[in-house]
Design a protein around this motif. Sequence first.
Motif, short mmCIF file in Angstrom:
data_model
loop_
_atom_site.label_atom_id
_atom_site.label_comp_id
_atom_site.label_asym_id
_atom_site.label_seq_id
_atom_site.Cartn_x
_atom_site.Cartn_y
_atom_site.Cartn_z
N ILE A 303 0.83 -1.22 0.00
CA ILE A 303 0.00 0.00 0.00
C ILE A 303 0.87 1.27 0.00
CG2 ILE A 303 -1.69 1.34 1.35
CD1 ILE A 303 -3.08 -0.84 -0.17
N PRO A 304 1.81 1.42 0.96
CA PRO A 304 2.64 2.64 0.89
C PRO A 304 3.44 2.74 -0.41
CG PRO A 304 3.37 1.19 2.69
CD PRO A 304 2.07 0.65 2.19
N THR A 305 3.94 1.61 -0.90
CA THR A 305 4.72 1.65 -2.14
C THR A 305 3.83 2.09 -3.30
OG1 THR A 305 6.04 -0.18 -1.30
CG2 THR A 305 6.21 0.26 -3.65
N TYR A 306 2.67 1.46 -3.38
CA TYR A 306 1.75 1.79 -4.47
C TYR A 306 1.36 3.26 -4.43
CZ TYR A 306 -2.66 2.34 -6.95
OH TYR A 306 -3.66 2.82 -7.78
N ALA A 310 1.95 5.75 -7.41
CA ALA A 310 0.76 6.19 -8.14
C ALA A 310 0.59 7.71 -8.07
CB ALA A 310 -0.48 5.49 -7.58
N VAL A 311 0.74 8.30 -6.88
CA VAL A 311 0.51 9.75 -6.80
C VAL A 311 1.65 10.53 -7.47
CG1 VAL A 311 -0.98 9.66 -4.76
CG2 VAL A 311 1.48 10.05 -4.46
N SER A 312 2.87 9.99 -7.41
CA SER A 312 3.99 10.67 -8.08
C SER A 312 3.74 10.73 -9.58
CB SER A 312 5.31 9.94 -7.83
OG SER A 312 5.60 9.92 -6.46
N GLU A 313 3.38 9.59 -10.14
CA GLU A 313 3.16 9.55 -11.59
C GLU A 313 1.91 10.37 -11.96
OE1 GLU A 313 3.49 5.54 -13.14
OE2 GLU A 313 5.37 5.22 -12.10
N ALA A 314 0.90 10.31 -11.11
CA ALA A 314 -0.32 11.07 -11.40
C ALA A 314 -0.03 12.57 -11.41
CB ALA A 314 -1.40 10.76 -10.36
N MET A 376 10.27 2.58 -5.87
CA MET A 376 10.54 1.76 -7.05
C MET A 376 11.42 0.56 -6.69
SD MET A 376 8.80 2.86 -9.49
CE MET A 376 9.26 2.68 -11.18
N LYS A 377 12.35 0.78 -5.75
CA LYS A 377 13.19 -0.35 -5.32
C LYS A 377 12.36 -1.37 -4.53
CE LYS A 377 17.48 2.22 -5.19
NZ LYS A 377 18.23 3.16 -4.36
N ALA A 378 11.50 -0.86 -3.67
CA ALA A 378 10.64 -1.76 -2.88
C ALA A 378 9.76 -2.58 -3.84
CB ALA A 378 9.76 -0.94 -1.94
N ARG A 379 9.32 -1.94 -4.89
CA ARG A 379 8.45 -2.63 -5.86
C ARG A 379 9.15 -3.88 -6.42
NH1 ARG A 379 5.83 0.54 -11.01
NH2 ARG A 379 4.24 -0.99 -11.51
N GLN A 418 -7.44 5.19 5.78
CA GLN A 418 -8.31 4.00 5.87
C GLN A 418 -8.85 3.63 4.50
OE1 GLN A 418 -11.04 5.55 8.84
NE2 GLN A 418 -10.40 4.01 10.34
N ASP A 419 -9.20 4.66 3.76
CA ASP A 419 -9.71 4.48 2.41
C ASP A 419 -8.65 3.76 1.56
OD1 ASP A 419 -10.67 5.14 -0.25
OD2 ASP A 419 -11.94 6.62 0.70
N TYR A 420 -7.41 4.22 1.61
CA TYR A 420 -6.33 3.63 0.80
C TYR A 420 -6.10 2.16 1.21
CZ TYR A 420 -5.20 8.50 -0.58
OH TYR A 420 -5.26 9.79 -1.05
N PHE A 421 -6.23 1.88 2.50
CA PHE A 421 -5.96 0.51 2.95
C PHE A 421 -7.02 -0.50 2.49
CE2 PHE A 421 -2.31 1.85 5.26
CZ PHE A 421 -1.53 0.70 5.27
N MET A 422 -8.18 -0.01 2.05
CA MET A 422 -9.20 -0.91 1.51
C MET A 422 -8.72 -1.60 0.23
SD MET A 422 -11.76 -1.30 3.32
CE MET A 422 -12.20 -0.64 4.91
N ASP A 423 -7.63 -1.08 -0.34
CA ASP A 423 -7.07 -1.66 -1.57
C ASP A 423 -6.06 -2.76 -1.29
OD1 ASP A 423 -8.51 0.15 -3.08
OD2 ASP A 423 -6.87 1.58 -3.21
N LEU A 424 -5.94 -3.15 -0.02
CA LEU A 424 -4.86 -4.09 0.33
C LEU A 424 -4.92 -5.40 -0.46
CD1 LEU A 424 -2.45 -4.73 2.16
CD2 LEU A 424 -4.06 -5.67 3.82
N PHE A 425 -6.12 -5.85 -0.82
CA PHE A 425 -6.20 -7.13 -1.52
C PHE A 425 -5.91 -7.01 -3.02
CE2 PHE A 425 -8.92 -9.90 1.57
CZ PHE A 425 -8.34 -9.29 2.66
N THR A 426 -6.23 -5.85 -3.60
CA THR A 426 -6.06 -5.72 -5.05
C THR A 426 -4.75 -5.05 -5.46
OG1 THR A 426 -7.24 -3.60 -5.09
CG2 THR A 426 -8.56 -5.56 -5.47
N VAL A 427 -4.18 -4.25 -4.58
CA VAL A 427 -2.97 -3.51 -4.96
C VAL A 427 -1.76 -4.41 -5.24
CG1 VAL A 427 -1.18 -2.13 -3.79
CG2 VAL A 427 -3.39 -1.12 -4.31
N PRO A 428 -1.49 -5.46 -4.43
CA PRO A 428 -0.27 -6.24 -4.69
C PRO A 428 -0.16 -6.76 -6.14
CG PRO A 428 -1.13 -6.79 -2.55
CD PRO A 428 -2.16 -5.90 -3.20
N ALA A 429 -1.19 -7.39 -6.64
CA ALA A 429 -1.12 -7.93 -8.01
C ALA A 429 -0.93 -6.81 -9.03
CB ALA A 429 -2.40 -8.71 -8.33
N ASN A 430 -1.60 -5.67 -8.78
CA ASN A 430 -1.49 -4.53 -9.71
C ASN A 430 -0.11 -3.91 -9.69
OD1 ASN A 430 -4.12 -3.51 -11.14
ND2 ASN A 430 -4.78 -4.41 -9.19
#
Length: 474
Positions: A303-306, A310-314, A376-379, A418-430
């Motif tokens: 989540i923190p990595t994503y 995501a916000v940097s590129e956005a 990017m390294k963590a990714r 809290q809102d961002y953490f709701m993505d915990l299940f979908t963010v890793p694969a993405n």
Amino acid sequence: MILQLSDFVNQVKAGQISISENTYSIIEEAKKVNKKYNYFTTICEDFALAEAERLEREVRKGFSGLLLGVPVSIKDCICVKGVESKAGSKILEGYKPNFDATVVAKVRAEGAIIIGKTSQDEFGFGTFGKNVGVDFEIPKNPFDESRSCGGSSSGSAGFTAISKHTHVSIAESTGGSIACPSSFCGIVGITPTYGRVSRFGLIDYACSLDKIGSMGKNVNDAFLLQKIISGYDERDSTSIRDQPDISILKRKNYEIAIPKELVESDLADKKVLDIFWNCIHKMESEGFSYKEVSLPLNSKYSIPTYYLIAVSEASTNLAKFCGLRYGKHEVLKGYFDDYFSDVRSNNLGKEAKRRIILGTFARMSGFRDAFYLRAMKARTLLIDEYKRIFSKFDFVVHPTMPILPPKFEDISKFTPVQDYFMDLFTVPANLSGLPHISLNMGFVNNLPCGIMLTADFLRESELISAASFLEGLL
Ligand code: GLN
């Protein structure tokens, strides 16, 4: 009865379904549904009806295609020639692209009819469809209007679920925007390997994460659409050159890994987990085998990595909307900074502003190494963790979302984190660019609930085959 896509096309070819009548009928439905549910930002009635007539003339001359006469809706962030394409943002009001995105050109070449642009969180910034742009309406869940239909490809999923016609939708995911609304609306959503589908003509959110995929009422519909939109495109520099074709295989004895940290997470609703384990036991009795595994890095750092990436590129991608060449203009007054601020203050929603500020901060000189480059390294480490799992298993499987479609009043109480953490299940694969599919595994109190399968790079065939088998089982 709603026909499966392939049966629909066969009936059109046999002259049993009129393309014009069917197009007219679904447009009427879309207009009616939209009054209550807000699934479309634009319904392109004249465009669709003219296309239907043109197509009928072509058919009389011998034209045929894999999507002959099939109504297709397109997420608002994907460009359709001559049709307003705004990525759900007021800042793009009035923008009518003079070209088709590659995916749009591909489906049109197969005889599809584009019926409209679907609603989304502004530029894709959200999980619940609530972060719509200034002056846009919030899409509502087809099973309960007081709840979210998931985001950011909200309208695509909602209309796919509710329509009484054969219909598929082209959606897009950066961190889960196909899987999440598919789960909340009870449909099938396929997110392909990063680079399998051309991004040419996509209004970017985050270039290293964005993937265009498909949605359908069933696995077969989504699969057929996915097959058509996939493929190398020289106009997208990240497009994958050599891709195995996507096809349905016969195999059933897949080995699956279930990430402990997700199914044991505090976020997960017990009712969702009950349906999930039921489903796993059914799969087991049909020849699948499963093992619980640990994904410690992904569960802690994805989540923190994503969100940093995501916000940097956005923030870079959105810099061009400053009222000069691209997007909305305002009355020219004051210095450039004032003008630029006016354009963005008046035409961007709250979440878009938050992300631009976060992303600009993370990229500032002095912080870039500490934030963006470190993320990017963590990714890379997060991708390696998946790679290790895929050396032993075919799929990683878990509920698509930890929760059932939430009520809007409850979403309003979430803090941004809290809102961002709701993505915990979908963010890793993405974040790892891995292909995944979400399909309905059942209902709790009449609310749908999805299961998500993730496979190794370019393994869409295995993924879709297993999902198709699973769909029959459930
Ligand atoms: N919820 C995630 C975000 O806001 C993912 C959205 C998406 O995939 N576009 O970034």
